[in-house]
Design a protein around this motif. Structure first.
Motif, PDB file in Angstrom:
ATOM      1  N   ARG A  74      44.253  26.130  28.222  1.00  0.00           N
ATOM      2  CA  ARG A  74      43.782  25.556  26.953  1.00  0.00           C
ATOM      3  C   ARG A  74      42.291  25.848  26.756  1.00  0.00           C
ATOM      4  O   ARG A  74      41.464  24.947  26.611  1.00  0.00           O
ATOM      5  N   VAL A  75      41.972  27.125  26.776  1.00  0.00           N
ATOM      6  CA  VAL A  75      40.574  27.542  26.723  1.00  0.00           C
ATOM      7  C   VAL A  75      39.964  27.157  25.377  1.00  0.00           C
ATOM      8  O   VAL A  75      40.518  27.449  24.320  1.00  0.00           O
ATOM      9  N   SER A  87      49.026  39.949  24.875  1.00  0.00           N
ATOM     10  CA  SER A  87      50.151  39.034  24.639  1.00  0.00           C
ATOM     11  C   SER A  87      50.591  38.378  25.937  1.00  0.00           C
ATOM     12  O   SER A  87      51.090  37.257  25.930  1.00  0.00           O
ATOM     13  N   VAL A  88      50.412  39.095  27.051  1.00  0.00           N
ATOM     14  CA  VAL A  88      50.790  38.515  28.338  1.00  0.00           C
ATOM     15  C   VAL A  88      49.769  37.456  28.748  1.00  0.00           C
ATOM     16  O   VAL A  88      50.131  36.390  29.262  1.00  0.00           O
ATOM     17  N   LEU A  89      48.501  37.748  28.486  1.00  0.00           N
ATOM     18  CA  LEU A  89      47.459  36.823  28.935  1.00  0.00           C
ATOM     19  C   LEU A  89      47.293  35.630  28.003  1.00  0.00           C
ATOM     20  O   LEU A  89      46.802  34.587  28.414  1.00  0.00           O
ATOM     21  N   ARG A  90      47.691  35.798  26.741  1.00  0.00           N
ATOM     22  CA  ARG A  90      47.397  34.778  25.749  1.00  0.00           C
ATOM     23  C   ARG A  90      48.012  33.419  26.076  1.00  0.00           C
ATOM     24  O   ARG A  90      47.309  32.403  25.995  1.00  0.00           O
ATOM     25  N   PRO A  91      49.297  33.361  26.470  1.00  0.00           N
ATOM     26  CA  PRO A  91      49.847  32.041  26.814  1.00  0.00           C
ATOM     27  C   PRO A  91      49.070  31.360  27.935  1.00  0.00           C
ATOM     28  O   PRO A  91      48.880  30.139  27.915  1.00  0.00           O
ATOM     29  N   LEU A  92      48.599  32.156  28.875  1.00  0.00           N
ATOM     30  CA  LEU A  92      47.811  31.597  29.968  1.00  0.00           C
ATOM     31  C   LEU A  92      46.529  30.958  29.426  1.00  0.00           C
ATOM     32  O   LEU A  92      46.139  29.870  29.833  1.00  0.00           O
ATOM     33  N   ALA A  93      45.909  31.651  28.488  1.00  0.00           N
ATOM     34  CA  ALA A  93      44.654  31.140  27.933  1.00  0.00           C
ATOM     35  C   ALA A  93      44.900  29.961  27.000  1.00  0.00           C
ATOM     36  O   ALA A  93      44.216  28.951  27.069  1.00  0.00           O
ATOM     37  N   ALA A 111      49.961  30.597  45.025  1.00  0.00           N
ATOM     38  CA  ALA A 111      49.146  31.468  44.188  1.00  0.00           C
ATOM     39  C   ALA A 111      49.099  30.984  42.748  1.00  0.00           C
ATOM     40  O   ALA A 111      48.418  31.576  41.915  1.00  0.00           O
ATOM     41  N   LEU A 112      49.820  29.933  42.442  1.00  0.00           N
ATOM     42  CA  LEU A 112      49.807  29.391  41.083  1.00  0.00           C
ATOM     43  C   LEU A 112      48.492  28.646  40.867  1.00  0.00           C
ATOM     44  O   LEU A 112      48.158  27.731  41.609  1.00  0.00           O
ATOM     45  N   PRO A 113      47.740  29.014  39.852  1.00  0.00           N
ATOM     46  CA  PRO A 113      46.475  28.315  39.647  1.00  0.00           C
ATOM     47  C   PRO A 113      46.708  26.907  39.110  1.00  0.00           C
ATOM     48  O   PRO A 113      47.714  26.644  38.455  1.00  0.00           O
ATOM     49  N   LEU A 114      45.789  26.015  39.406  1.00  0.00           N
ATOM     50  CA  LEU A 114      45.893  24.661  38.869  1.00  0.00           C
ATOM     51  C   LEU A 114      45.600  24.700  37.371  1.00  0.00           C
ATOM     52  O   LEU A 114      44.706  25.418  36.936  1.00  0.00           O
ATOM     53  N   PRO A 115      46.347  23.923  36.587  1.00  0.00           N
ATOM     54  CA  PRO A 115      46.164  23.980  35.127  1.00  0.00           C
ATOM     55  C   PRO A 115      44.950  23.191  34.678  1.00  0.00           C
ATOM     56  O   PRO A 115      45.068  22.122  34.088  1.00  0.00           O
ATOM     57  N   LEU A 167      40.329  35.455  37.254  1.00  0.00           N
ATOM     58  CA  LEU A 167      41.005  35.073  36.010  1.00  0.00           C
ATOM     59  C   LEU A 167      39.994  34.762  34.916  1.00  0.00           C
ATOM     60  O   LEU A 167      40.287  34.915  33.728  1.00  0.00           O
ATOM     61  N   ASP A 168      38.785  34.351  35.314  1.00  0.00           N
ATOM     62  CA  ASP A 168      37.803  33.987  34.295  1.00  0.00           C
ATOM     63  C   ASP A 168      37.412  35.193  33.449  1.00  0.00           C
ATOM     64  O   ASP A 168      37.209  35.069  32.247  1.00  0.00           O
TER      65      ASP A 168
END
Lengths: 359, 393
Positions: free
Chosen positions: A131-132, A120-126, A301-305, A158-159
């Motif tokens: 937008r995987v 649930s924590v990783l899902r918003p990121l993905a 440290a914020l990754p580029l979107p 992160l991949d």
């Protein structure tokens, strides 16, 4: 990999295009033992239409970001009862956690925690940030072991995490990816604890083989630090694939190898420099310098979107070889090259189709 | 199979029968009787095994050996007070015509007073003396040695699951683990020199019983558990009843289709994380940064609460899990207690901790019983609580 299979479906980049893709492959992967070859010319069947749209159909119903879509899919209750059931479920979960009443496997994999919290924590990121887009999920067999071999990039792994979310959320048979991680992961406090709980384990032949024999889906990124810590200028150029140990492990377990190409991870932290002395001082394999990283502090440290695509290729069966094949270095190198080429080829193809890094 | 063939055992037993006619006549008509010698009988586990092995069919006499008088009953066994570090053992072996030696005096914790040096001497020198005596005694046909899974060490670069053949990535540098490694080395040497003796080395995971007899049990008995920050080790336990059972299997003749010589990992099924252990015990944890753990350890050692050796700290950092396939398939032993059941028994014998799981569970239930207006508010609270527990771990 046949060109004609990939290109037509990526022309229309919509979800429905991604959904219609499986229709072709489904029949090929229908015999999950890995016996493909009959599926290449199979016609579109009615079956996949029923199961493939499932992941996309869940998210509109769940509304806000589709948190815990799987639970929704299970109880699928009406709108008023849904919240209460969720609260009850959450409290039951909380109760189990605080009393220690849950199970972990011998690798320390805490399935409940992974499903309910870590994913649930990783899902918003993905889903929202990167937008995987996942393609070819049906190439992962529904049962039995399989070894997913992917390219590695992005300075921070992160991949791997996105790959785990992709398999977890998209596979119709609810399969979980067990990643093999570098030994550095298990030396770092907190990181090692979370990695073990998320089902990762040390990248070594013993662990990989044990997992494959348990019938798990194992993910490996054979480039290792060479891949993840390569400079931005070398993006999407696959590095050497270790010593090909993953091939002999897959051969011993008779598990198919699923090549996987990840596009988008290379650009999240464009590494323009490497502070080698600092890295040696800290005991890290590299110390990245990006346009933002040490300069902007934590903000750097914020990754580029970037926009990501994860494409699973056709599985390469390994069960047809004699048992002594795992000791044959020539065969190892050939198979390693085959996997590597297939991933590289798909990477280039996906790059050609990509409109922009961010969209 | 590595330690001598069965044909040779038979030869040895013939020799044994010839030499001990007088003893046989005194004992009765039984032709093939066994005389079992058990070291470390003054310990809880040794005492239990001595009482147990007397009831085994085919066992005539049990000789219990230890340097101190046991506090517990030994049943019909004959207690011989002897320090295995001295060479009195050869005489005992010859006098009683011992054919099975069960060496349990390999332990991480002193019985009563006695420092680390004394334990190490008993473990290593005692084993050497015992093996020397066994080598001289033609009657000995079977040797069972209690070892520990700590011989594998515990490091971040180790595979998740150890099998009997996994070489340790980093050998234990000291403490009981190093003793166990050395003891196993001497036992291997003995097995080479006396191929007619069936040798069985049992590597036990953390043994838990009603009475704490190991450093880990001591640690788990602390009111508040200091843990290594950022690590949640995987632990395996084995119940004392199962230990006694498997020692019985190893000390007797192998059953049909099984083999009881060689090296075997012994552990209950399943794995518990230290965080689970602390919650099931109801004991709060205090995460301590890794560099500071050594200080806390020596402080605890100074006040005599527990032996917090570097090896123990490594176990509590990286954990250790072993494969028990050999135990199941070759030795033919199935433990009655899983790791979780062993731990539950242990927790029951300890009594409730500061935060008993029942109380905590009831607190959560009370939270559930709060009037919920419905909608997003409570949901947020629930989600927040979940996150907190996760963060707090």
């Amino acid at each position: 990999m046949a060109d004609a299979k990939v290109i037509p479906f990526d022309d229309d980049r919509s979800r429905s295009g991604g959904a219609s893709r499986p229709a072709r492959r489904r029949t090929g992967a229908g015999g999950p033992g890995g016996g493909r070859g009959d599926g290449s010319a199979a016609p579109v069947s009615a079956l996949p239409g029923a199961q493939v749209p499932e992941p996309s159909a869940v998210s509109p119903e769940a509304g806000e970001g589709g948190r815990e879509p799987r639970r929704d899919a299970v109880d699928a209750g009406g709108a008023p009862g849904g919240w209460e059931r969720r609260i009850a479920g959450g409290l039951a979960f909380l109760r189990r956690r605080v009393t220690g009443d849950y199970d972990v496997d011998e690798f320390g994999y805490d399935r409940e925690l992974t499903d309910q919290v870590l994913m649930s924590v990783l899902r918003p990121l993905a889903d929202t940030y990167f937008r995987v887009e996942v393609k070819g999920i049906e190439n992962i067999p529904s049962d039995g072991g399989a070894l997913i071999v992917a390219n590695h990039s992005g300075t921070l792994p992160l991949d791997g995490l996105m790959l785990q979310v992709a398999v977890h959320d998209n596979h119709p048979a609810d399969r979980h990816l067990r990643l093999l991680a570098a030994d550095l992961v298990f030396q770092l406090p907190v990181v090692n604890e979370l990695a073990r709980k998320a089902g990762h384990t040390l990248a070594c032949a013993e662990d990989a083989q044990r997992l494959l024999e348990m019938g798990e889906i194992v993910g490996v990124m054979p480039e290792g630090f060479k891949g993840i810590g390569k400079p931005f200028g070398e993006r999407y150029k696959l590095q050497r694939f270790g010593r090909g140990g993953f091939v002999s492990t897959a051969l011993r377990a008779g598990a198919p190898i699923v090549p996987c190409s990840i596009v988008g991870a290379e650009e999240i932290y464009p590494m323009i420099g490497n502070a080698k002395t600092l890295a040696r001082l800290l005991g890290f394999p590299y110390f990245p310098i990006t346009p933002t990283f040490p300069w902007l502090g934590p903000l750097g440290a914020l990754p580029l979107p970037t926009k990501w695509t994860i494409q699973f290729g056709e599985p390469i069966p390994t069960d047809g070889y004699p048992p002594e094949a795992a000791e044959d270095p020539m065969l190892m190198f050939n198979l390693t090259d085959q996997v590597r080429e297939q991933i590289q080829h798909t990477l280039y193809k996906l790059l050609v189709q990509r409109r922009s890094v961010f969209f | 199979m590595r330690f001598g063939a069965r044909g040779r055992h038979r030869a040895a037993s013939t020799r044994y029968g010839d030499g001990q006619g007088s003893y046989r006549g005194k004992q009765g008509s039984r032709v093939l009787g066994k005389v079992v010698l058990v070291t470390g009988a003054a310990r809880q586990l040794g005492g239990r095994f001595v009482r147990r092995v007397q009831c085994e069919p085919g066992v005539d006499r049990v000789i219990a050996v230890d340097a101190v008088e046991p506090a517990h009953e030994l049943g019909g066994a004959e207690f011989v007070r002897a320090d295995i570090r001295q060479s009195a053992l050869a005489r005992i072996l010859a006098e009683h015509a011992v054919d099975t030696v069960v060496h349990l005096d390999v332990s991480g914790k002193a019985l009563g007073a006695g420092g680390r040096t004394a334990i190490k001497e008993t473990n290593v020198i005692g084993t050497m003396q015992l093996l020397g005596a066994c080598q001289k005694s033609p009657a000995v046909r079977r040797l069972v040695v209690k070892s520990s899974t700590s011989v594998y060490g515990s490091a971040s670069r180790d595979p998740a699951v150890f099998t009997e053949t996994t070489p340790p990535k980093s050998l234990p540098s000291g403490g009981f683990a190093k003793d166990a490694v050395e003891v196993e080395g001497y036992v291997r040497g003995f097995a080479r020199r006396r191929p007619d003796v069936a040798v069985c080395v049992l590597r036990f995971a953390n043994i838990l019983g009603p009475r704490p007899d190991s450093p880990l049990a001591d640690y788990l008995s602390l009111p508040v558990l200091p843990t290594v920050f950022g690590y949640d080790p995987r632990l395996q336990f084995v119940h004392e009843d199962d230990v006694v059972d498997v020692l019985g299997i190893a000390a007797g003749e192998p059953r049909r289709g099984t083999l009881n010589s060689g090296t075997f990992n012994i552990a209950g099924d399943g794995v518990l994380l230290l965080s689970q252990c602390s919650r099931r015990l109801g004991k709060p944890t205090v995460p301590v940064l890794l560099p500071a753990v050594t200080w806390v350890g020596s402080a605890l050692r100074t006040i005599g609460m527990t032996d917090f050796s570097p090896e123990q700290i490594r176990l509590l950092t990286h954990g250790r899990v072993v494969s028990t396939v050999q135990m199941r398939e070759t030795l033919g032993f199935r433990p009655k207690f899983s790791t979780a059941e062993t731990f539950a028994e242990f927790a029951r014998s300890r009594g409730p901790g500061l935060l008993p799981p029942e109380t905590v569970g009831r607190a959560v239930d009370r939270l559930a019983a709060l009037p919920l207006p419905g909608g997003a508010g409570p949901r947020e609270r629930g989600a927040g609580a979940v996150q907190t527990t996760h963060g707090a771990r």
